[in-house]
Design an enzyme around this catalytic site. Structure first.
Site, PDB file in Angstrom:
ATOM      1  N   TRP A 159       0.802  -1.217   0.000  1.00  0.00           N
ATOM      2  CA  TRP A 159       0.000   0.000   0.000  1.00  0.00           C
ATOM      3  C   TRP A 159       0.838   1.271   0.000  1.00  0.00           C
ATOM      4  O   TRP A 159       0.362   2.335  -0.392  1.00  0.00           O
ATOM      5  CB  TRP A 159      -0.891   0.035   1.252  1.00  0.00           C
ATOM      6  CG  TRP A 159      -0.119  -0.142   2.528  1.00  0.00           C
ATOM      7  CD1 TRP A 159       0.115  -1.315   3.183  1.00  0.00           C
ATOM      8  CD2 TRP A 159       0.575   0.871   3.266  1.00  0.00           C
ATOM      9  NE1 TRP A 159       0.898  -1.104   4.289  1.00  0.00           N
ATOM     10  CE2 TRP A 159       1.196   0.234   4.371  1.00  0.00           C
ATOM     11  CE3 TRP A 159       0.710   2.261   3.128  1.00  0.00           C
ATOM     12  CZ2 TRP A 159       1.947   0.938   5.308  1.00  0.00           C
ATOM     13  CZ3 TRP A 159       1.467   2.954   4.061  1.00  0.00           C
ATOM     14  CH2 TRP A 159       2.066   2.290   5.145  1.00  0.00           C
ATOM     15  N   ASN A 160       2.087   1.198   0.442  1.00  0.00           N
ATOM     16  CA  ASN A 160       2.826   2.431   0.739  1.00  0.00           C
ATOM     17  C   ASN A 160       3.278   3.179  -0.511  1.00  0.00           C
ATOM     18  O   ASN A 160       3.352   4.401  -0.518  1.00  0.00           O
ATOM     19  CB  ASN A 160       4.024   2.126   1.639  1.00  0.00           C
ATOM     20  CG  ASN A 160       4.981   1.150   1.004  1.00  0.00           C
ATOM     21  OD1 ASN A 160       4.606   0.038   0.631  1.00  0.00           O
ATOM     22  ND2 ASN A 160       6.238   1.527   0.878  1.00  0.00           N
ATOM     23  N   LYS A 183      -3.074  -8.809  -7.111  1.00  0.00           N
ATOM     24  CA  LYS A 183      -3.812  -8.445  -5.910  1.00  0.00           C
ATOM     25  C   LYS A 183      -3.120  -7.268  -5.232  1.00  0.00           C
ATOM     26  O   LYS A 183      -2.103  -7.428  -4.571  1.00  0.00           O
ATOM     27  CB  LYS A 183      -3.920  -9.592  -4.907  1.00  0.00           C
ATOM     28  CG  LYS A 183      -4.933  -9.281  -3.792  1.00  0.00           C
ATOM     29  CD  LYS A 183      -4.768 -10.143  -2.562  1.00  0.00           C
ATOM     30  CE  LYS A 183      -3.719  -9.626  -1.626  1.00  0.00           C
ATOM     31  NZ  LYS A 183      -4.081  -8.320  -0.974  1.00  0.00           N
ATOM     32  N   PRO A 184      -3.684  -6.068  -5.381  1.00  0.00           N
ATOM     33  CA  PRO A 184      -3.152  -4.929  -4.634  1.00  0.00           C
ATOM     34  C   PRO A 184      -3.480  -5.078  -3.147  1.00  0.00           C
ATOM     35  O   PRO A 184      -4.345  -5.857  -2.754  1.00  0.00           O
ATOM     36  CB  PRO A 184      -3.890  -3.729  -5.242  1.00  0.00           C
ATOM     37  CG  PRO A 184      -4.561  -4.236  -6.488  1.00  0.00           C
ATOM     38  CD  PRO A 184      -4.783  -5.695  -6.266  1.00  0.00           C
ATOM     39  N   SER A 185      -2.794  -4.292  -2.330  1.00  0.00           N
ATOM     40  CA  SER A 185      -3.060  -4.322  -0.891  1.00  0.00           C
ATOM     41  C   SER A 185      -4.467  -3.848  -0.580  1.00  0.00           C
ATOM     42  O   SER A 185      -4.985  -2.922  -1.207  1.00  0.00           O
ATOM     43  CB  SER A 185      -2.054  -3.430  -0.167  1.00  0.00           C
ATOM     44  OG  SER A 185      -2.423  -3.261   1.190  1.00  0.00           O
ATOM     45  N   GLU A 186      -5.058  -4.482   0.420  1.00  0.00           N
ATOM     46  CA  GLU A 186      -6.385  -4.058   0.884  1.00  0.00           C
ATOM     47  C   GLU A 186      -6.331  -2.705   1.586  1.00  0.00           C
ATOM     48  O   GLU A 186      -7.382  -2.102   1.871  1.00  0.00           O
ATOM     49  CB  GLU A 186      -6.980  -5.107   1.823  1.00  0.00           C
ATOM     50  CG  GLU A 186      -6.305  -5.255   3.173  1.00  0.00           C
ATOM     51  CD  GLU A 186      -5.083  -6.156   3.161  1.00  0.00           C
ATOM     52  OE1 GLU A 186      -4.640  -6.578   4.256  1.00  0.00           O
ATOM     53  OE2 GLU A 186      -4.560  -6.454   2.053  1.00  0.00           O
ATOM     54  N   SER A 235       5.727  -7.474   3.602  1.00  0.00           N
ATOM     55  CA  SER A 235       6.440  -7.787   4.834  1.00  0.00           C
ATOM     56  C   SER A 235       7.295  -9.044   4.686  1.00  0.00           C
ATOM     57  O   SER A 235       7.000  -9.932   3.883  1.00  0.00           O
ATOM     58  CB  SER A 235       5.452  -7.972   5.986  1.00  0.00           C
ATOM     59  OG  SER A 235       4.802  -9.227   5.882  1.00  0.00           O
ATOM     60  N   GLU A 256      10.505  -8.844  -2.557  1.00  0.00           N
ATOM     61  CA  GLU A 256      11.105  -7.633  -2.014  1.00  0.00           C
ATOM     62  C   GLU A 256      10.362  -7.326  -0.730  1.00  0.00           C
ATOM     63  O   GLU A 256       9.220  -6.884  -0.756  1.00  0.00           O
ATOM     64  CB  GLU A 256      11.006  -6.445  -2.970  1.00  0.00           C
ATOM     65  CG  GLU A 256      11.702  -5.211  -2.410  1.00  0.00           C
ATOM     66  CD  GLU A 256      11.572  -3.985  -3.279  1.00  0.00           C
ATOM     67  OE1 GLU A 256      11.181  -2.919  -2.746  1.00  0.00           O
ATOM     68  OE2 GLU A 256      11.851  -4.084  -4.486  1.00  0.00           O
ATOM     69  N   CYS A 290       9.712   1.624   1.384  1.00  0.00           N
ATOM     70  CA  CYS A 290      10.544   0.436   1.601  1.00  0.00           C
ATOM     71  C   CYS A 290      11.984   0.825   1.893  1.00  0.00           C
ATOM     72  O   CYS A 290      12.673   0.157   2.674  1.00  0.00           O
ATOM     73  CB  CYS A 290      10.488  -0.464   0.375  1.00  0.00           C
ATOM     74  SG  CYS A 290       8.843  -1.104  -0.011  1.00  0.00           S
ATOM     75  N   GLU A 387      11.338  -3.355  11.630  1.00  0.00           N
ATOM     76  CA  GLU A 387      10.868  -2.333  10.698  1.00  0.00           C
ATOM     77  C   GLU A 387       9.844  -1.434  11.391  1.00  0.00           C
ATOM     78  O   GLU A 387       8.776  -1.889  11.796  1.00  0.00           O
ATOM     79  CB  GLU A 387      10.248  -2.995   9.461  1.00  0.00           C
ATOM     80  CG  GLU A 387      10.055  -2.062   8.302  1.00  0.00           C
ATOM     81  CD  GLU A 387       9.672  -2.795   7.026  1.00  0.00           C
ATOM     82  OE1 GLU A 387       9.979  -2.282   5.935  1.00  0.00           O
ATOM     83  OE2 GLU A 387       9.071  -3.876   7.119  1.00  0.00           O
TER      84      GLU A 387
END
Length: 485
Positions: A159-160, A183-186, A235, A256, A290, A387
């Site tokens: 998402w970032n 699938k993009p982040s929710e 993650s 990554e 990241c 992190e």
């Protein structure tokens, strides 16, 4: 999936959200709440894809693969160039959608969409340059090594910074002849669907398919034996779970994952410039990149002066001073991320670190946490090991450059690192000795197109960008041909 996506005309974030909320598409799984990062209020529900949706998406990709793999590379590249032009024409709206999704500052979000278009164009060029190589065998025979697409690819993105993350992987997979289920982040669903809809509109049906949902949807996609390659940005824990599942069925994985990037500030640097570089690295996008700077190692000769300048910049960002090194303050993506940042800071202070500025949630609506400067940090603290993904500059003072390099490499991660130094010898040592995928000297961000890098250790494996990434989506085949007698 592609045939269910909205058209590539002008659209708004609310229209995309209505689409993925299930108001305009059949089927669907459970509802997931969506929060406005700026106001902290609920803005709706995301209708996750169902197991049947996942199966249909993979089936669609598998059925489209034979035709797409045999489409001439020049035609695949042309489709990506068209997609790039479409994305570039919609950067303003894409920026507004991403800002609404994650709270990212509008200017940064719009620039991020432009980078996505650039990555699509870059792949369209590099993707047609090498299809294999000829070998020096028998002069009366032909020997060659061909590069062939692997099959349906699953692309799972965070998402970032969702636009470049998705565009780079999608472009590399598509231009080499693979089909994709994305699938993009929710946590950035509208942004993910908006970008995918623009790209998919320039491709044949079934070549790019999109799912909505959380880890359950991703797990179902990753487990499908028809998926030849899984490319994941996210993650470290999730990446390792994916590697176990995909490796167990003989698939290929590109990861990554998390980072804990250091910056080393050597003796002899200008303190103001060094503080500006640290602030850009640690506070841009509220530390949610990241390759954000998360660990700061200051040579004792400059530590006091650099720290004072960094505190000045951090405090100016909170008050809205336009001269704060070109950085601005946005919110964290949600309460969950804010809790991680607050825990790391609170634990560090309880263990003896000193918070010079920030360190407490801001008294305003939304998930706002101020730029925070910690000194006296120890290498065993969570803020130096795990992190944080927030606007925190955790500082350790080191006696010399040797100790700084050792401290920078004392990590479970290896995504990127930065060194600020006036010494050419120290710059060359840093490039050779720091075990990270990317080493930057005298600039916290930057780099020419066309490069590639492999993250190290817990940060993943496999090139995340550039020409080498194209090779990860292809399989080599040796071919030997002789004339019949």
């Amino acid at each position: 999936m592609h045939e269910l996506l909205p058209s590539a005309g002008l659209f708004s974030g609310s229209q995309i959200l209505q689409w993925i909320a299930g108001e305009s598409r059949p089927g669907g799984g459970k509802d997931l709440p969506l929060t406005d990062a700026v106001t902290g209020s609920k803005r709706g529900d995301l209708r996750a894809s169902s197991p049947g949706d996942v199966d249909s998406a993979v089936t669609s990709a598998a059925q489209a693969f034979p035709r797409w793999r045999h489409t001439p590379a020049s035609e695949r590249a042309a489709a990506l160039r068209e997609a790039a032009a479409t994305v570039r024409a919609h950067t303003g709206e894409l920026g507004r959608i991403l800002s609404r999704d994650t709270g990212r500052l509008l200017g940064q979000a719009t620039d991020s969409a432009a980078v996505a278009a650039d990555l699509l164009d870059e792949a369209a060029v590099t993707g047609v340059l090498e299809a294999g190589r000829s070998l020096a065998g028998n002069p009366l025979a032909v020997d060659a090594v061909r590069r062939e697409p692997r099959g349906p690819v699953a692309v799972l993105t965070p998402w970032n910074d969702p636009y470049p993350a998705a565009a780079g992987l999608l472009a590399a997979a598509l231009v080499t002849g693979n089909t994709v289920v994305h699938k993009p982040s929710e946590r950035s669903p509208a942004a993910g669907w908006a970008l995918a809809s623009l790209i998919a509109a320039r491709l044949p049906a079934g070549v790019l398919n999109v799912l909505a949902g959380d880890g359950e949807v991703g797990a179902a996609l990753v487990a499908d034996p028809r998926v030849a390659v899984v490319a994941h940005i996210g993650s470290t824990a999730t990446g390792r779970d994916i590697a176990r599942v995909v490796g167990g069925r003989g698939g290929r994985v590109l990861l990554e994952n998390g980072g804990k990037d250091p910056i080393v500030v050597d003796s002899g640097v200008d303190p103001r410039w060094a503080a500006e570089q640290i602030a850009i690295g640690a506070f841009t996008n509220t530390g949610q990149l990241c390759t954000s700077v998360e660990r700061v190692y200051l040579h004792r000769d400059v530590a006091e002066a650099v720290t004072a300048e960094l505190v000045r910049i951090a405090e100016a960002m909170v008050t809205g001073d336009p001269g704060a090194s070109g950085t601005d303050l946005g919110p964290l993506v949600d309460e969950r991320q804010l809790a991680v940042v607050a825990r790391h800071v609170d634990e560090a202070v309880a263990a003896g670190a000193t918070c010079l500025t920030g360190g407490r949630r801001l008294d305003r609506p939304g998930c706002f946490y101020p730029p925070t400067v910690l000194t006296g940090c120890r290498p065993d603290l969570a803020v130096m090991r795990e992190e944080t993904f927030g606007p925190v500059a955790a500082i350790m003072t080191v006696p010399d450059f040797d100790e700084a390099l050792k401290a920078a490499d004392d990590t479970d991660y290896g995504l990127a690192a930065t060194v600020l130094t006036p010494s050419t010898a120290h710059a060359l040592r840093a490039a050779a000795e720091i075990d990270a995928g990317t080493v930057k000297v005298n600039a916290v961000f930057g780099g020419a197109p066309g490069g590639s890098a492999d993250p190290r250790r817990g940060s993943g494996h496999g090139p995340g960008f550039g020409p080498a990434l194209l090779g990860e989506f292809t399989a080599l085949k040796a071919v030997h041909i002789e004339a019949a007698p």
